[in-house]
Motif scaffolding. Structure first.
Motif, PDB file in Angstrom:
ATOM      1  N   ASN A   8      -0.613  -8.869   7.943  1.00 49.77           N
ATOM      2  CA  ASN A   8       0.066  -9.841   7.092  1.00 49.77           C
ATOM      3  C   ASN A   8       1.248  -9.224   6.340  1.00 49.77           C
ATOM      4  N   CYS A   9       1.296  -7.911   6.267  1.00 47.69           N
ATOM      5  CA  CYS A   9       2.390  -7.233   5.565  1.00 47.69           C
ATOM      6  C   CYS A   9       3.614  -7.037   6.461  1.00 47.69           C
ATOM      7  N   ILE A  10       3.443  -7.146   7.755  1.00 52.49           N
ATOM      8  CA  ILE A  10       4.560  -6.900   8.671  1.00 52.49           C
ATOM      9  C   ILE A  10       5.680  -7.893   8.390  1.00 52.49           C
ATOM     10  N   LYS A  11       6.858  -7.362   8.176  1.00 54.66           N
ATOM     11  CA  LYS A  11       8.071  -8.113   7.830  1.00 54.66           C
ATOM     12  C   LYS A  11       7.929  -8.863   6.513  1.00 54.66           C
ATOM     13  N   CYS A  12       7.069  -8.417   5.653  1.00 47.45           N
ATOM     14  CA  CYS A  12       6.840  -9.078   4.371  1.00 47.45           C
ATOM     15  C   CYS A  12       7.263  -8.142   3.242  1.00 47.45           C
ATOM     16  N   LYS A  13       6.459  -7.133   2.987  1.00 47.00           N
ATOM     17  CA  LYS A  13       6.739  -6.096   1.993  1.00 47.00           C
ATOM     18  C   LYS A  13       7.137  -6.649   0.621  1.00 47.00           C
ATOM     19  N   TYR A  14       6.293  -7.489   0.037  1.00 44.76           N
ATOM     20  CA  TYR A  14       6.574  -7.986  -1.306  1.00 44.76           C
ATOM     21  C   TYR A  14       6.476  -6.876  -2.356  1.00 44.76           C
ATOM     22  N   MET A  15       5.609  -5.929  -2.138  1.00 48.28           N
ATOM     23  CA  MET A  15       5.488  -4.716  -2.955  1.00 48.28           C
ATOM     24  C   MET A  15       4.916  -4.911  -4.357  1.00 48.28           C
ATOM     25  N   GLU A  30       9.610   0.773   8.014  1.00 47.15           N
ATOM     26  CA  GLU A  30      10.703  -0.187   8.114  1.00 47.15           C
ATOM     27  C   GLU A  30      10.225  -1.627   7.935  1.00 47.15           C
ATOM     28  N   ASN A  31       9.062  -1.953   8.504  1.00 42.48           N
ATOM     29  CA  ASN A  31       8.601  -3.339   8.502  1.00 42.48           C
ATOM     30  C   ASN A  31       7.360  -3.610   7.668  1.00 42.48           C
ATOM     31  N   MET A  32       6.722  -2.598   7.135  1.00 43.64           N
ATOM     32  CA  MET A  32       5.486  -2.817   6.378  1.00 43.64           C
ATOM     33  C   MET A  32       5.158  -1.603   5.515  1.00 43.64           C
ATOM     34  N   LEU A  33       4.133  -1.757   4.709  1.00 44.06           N
ATOM     35  CA  LEU A  33       3.593  -0.663   3.901  1.00 44.06           C
ATOM     36  C   LEU A  33       2.236  -0.274   4.458  1.00 44.06           C
ATOM     37  N   VAL A  34       1.788   0.926   4.140  1.00 38.80           N
ATOM     38  CA  VAL A  34       0.425   1.362   4.450  1.00 38.80           C
ATOM     39  C   VAL A  34      -0.143   2.092   3.242  1.00 38.80           C
ATOM     40  N   ILE A  35      -1.462   2.212   3.225  1.00 46.00           N
ATOM     41  CA  ILE A  35      -2.164   2.937   2.170  1.00 46.00           C
ATOM     42  C   ILE A  35      -2.734   4.213   2.762  1.00 46.00           C
ATOM     43  N   GLU A  49      -3.150  -8.510  -5.995  1.00 46.77           N
ATOM     44  CA  GLU A  49      -1.717  -8.575  -6.288  1.00 46.77           C
ATOM     45  C   GLU A  49      -0.878  -8.933  -5.069  1.00 46.77           C
ATOM     46  N   CYS A  50      -1.457  -8.821  -3.888  1.00 50.47           N
ATOM     47  CA  CYS A  50      -0.706  -9.043  -2.650  1.00 50.47           C
ATOM     48  C   CYS A  50      -0.601 -10.539  -2.349  1.00 50.47           C
ATOM     49  N   PRO A  51       0.602 -11.119  -2.448  1.00 50.64           N
ATOM     50  CA  PRO A  51       0.757 -12.546  -2.186  1.00 50.64           C
ATOM     51  C   PRO A  51       0.573 -12.910  -0.709  1.00 50.64           C
ATOM     52  N   ALA A  52       0.649 -11.930   0.169  1.00 44.05           N
ATOM     53  CA  ALA A  52       0.485 -12.186   1.598  1.00 44.05           C
ATOM     54  C   ALA A  52      -0.949 -11.981   2.066  1.00 44.05           C
ATOM     55  N   ASP A  53      -1.849 -11.606   1.151  1.00 46.99           N
ATOM     56  CA  ASP A  53      -3.251 -11.356   1.493  1.00 46.99           C
ATOM     57  C   ASP A  53      -3.367 -10.305   2.606  1.00 46.99           C
ATOM     58  N   ALA A  54      -2.557  -9.263   2.494  1.00 41.01           N
ATOM     59  CA  ALA A  54      -2.503  -8.234   3.531  1.00 41.01           C
ATOM     60  C   ALA A  54      -3.372  -7.021   3.232  1.00 41.01           C
ATOM     61  N   ILE A  55      -3.927  -6.924   2.039  1.00 38.79           N
ATOM     62  CA  ILE A  55      -4.715  -5.748   1.667  1.00 38.79           C
ATOM     63  C   ILE A  55      -6.192  -6.116   1.664  1.00 38.79           C
ATOM     64  N   ASP A  58     -11.724  -1.563   3.692  1.00 44.26           N
ATOM     65  CA  ASP A  58     -12.038  -1.163   5.071  1.00 44.26           C
ATOM     66  C   ASP A  58     -13.477  -1.461   5.465  1.00 44.26           C
ATOM     67  N   THR A  59     -14.262  -1.974   4.544  1.00 42.81           N
ATOM     68  CA  THR A  59     -15.643  -2.340   4.861  1.00 42.81           C
ATOM     69  C   THR A  59     -15.732  -3.713   5.530  1.00 42.81           C
ATOM     70  N   GLU A  60     -14.643  -4.461   5.533  1.00 39.11           N
ATOM     71  CA  GLU A  60     -14.652  -5.744   6.232  1.00 39.11           C
ATOM     72  C   GLU A  60     -14.669  -5.497   7.737  1.00 39.11           C
ATOM     73  N   PRO A  61     -15.394  -6.318   8.482  1.00 33.75           N
ATOM     74  CA  PRO A  61     -15.477  -6.127   9.933  1.00 33.75           C
ATOM     75  C   PRO A  61     -14.120  -6.255  10.620  1.00 33.75           C
ATOM     76  N   GLY A  62     -13.930  -5.447  11.646  1.00 30.43           N
ATOM     77  CA  GLY A  62     -12.739  -5.533  12.473  1.00 30.43           C
ATOM     78  C   GLY A  62     -11.509  -4.821  11.948  1.00 30.43           C
ATOM     79  N   LEU A  63     -11.653  -4.010  10.915  1.00 26.93           N
ATOM     80  CA  LEU A  63     -10.480  -3.344  10.349  1.00 26.93           C
ATOM     81  C   LEU A  63     -10.344  -1.875  10.765  1.00 26.93           C
ATOM     82  N   ASP A  64     -11.142  -1.433  11.718  1.00 25.31           N
ATOM     83  CA  ASP A  64     -11.049  -0.042  12.179  1.00 25.31           C
ATOM     84  C   ASP A  64      -9.651   0.292  12.682  1.00 25.31           C
ATOM     85  N   LYS A  65      -9.063  -0.639  13.434  1.00 22.13           N
ATOM     86  CA  LYS A  65      -7.712  -0.440  13.966  1.00 22.13           C
ATOM     87  C   LYS A  65      -6.715  -0.250  12.820  1.00 22.13           C
ATOM     88  N   TRP A  66      -6.847  -1.054  11.763  1.00 25.35           N
ATOM     89  CA  TRP A  66      -5.910  -0.966  10.650  1.00 25.35           C
ATOM     90  C   TRP A  66      -6.126   0.285   9.811  1.00 25.35           C
TER      91      TRP A  66
END
Length: 92
Positions: A8-15, A30-35, A49-55, A58-66
């Motif tokens: 959800n952060c890709i091309k968003c970066k509200y910061m 260039e296109n997103m942030l990471v932690i 704080e993330c308006p894009a709901d991008a954060i 990592d305990t949520e299922p399916g986030l291993d890739k992220w």
């Protein structure tokens, strides 16, 4: 546990998340942030704080890739400690 930035952060970066992070564990590409998972103290203040709901915890299922993506790019991208203007097309 750590928090990760997802697609959800890709091309968003509200910061908004950067301003509240007490340990400056965000890195900017260039296109997103990471932690950086080794620097994140799991405080959770960035998630609402993330308006894009991008954060997400990592305990949520399916986030291993992220978790892998955040880990890899946090080692390559520069640390960011201050909010910048989002891209002009962030809303779209």
């Amino acid at each position: 546990m750590t928090y990760v930035v997802t697609d959800n952060c890709i091309k968003c970066k509200y910061m908004d998340c950067i301003e509240v992070c007490p340990v400056d564990c965000f890195y900017e590409g260039e296109n997103m942030l990471v932690i950086h998972p080794d620097e994140c103290i799991d405080c959770g203040v960035c998630e609402p704080e993330c308006p894009a709901d991008a954060i997400k915890p990592d305990t949520e299922p399916g986030l291993d890739k992220w978790l892998q993506i955040n880990t890899e790019y946090a080692e390559k991208w520069p640390n960011i400690t201050a909010k910048k203007e989002p891209p002009a097309d962030a809303k779209s």
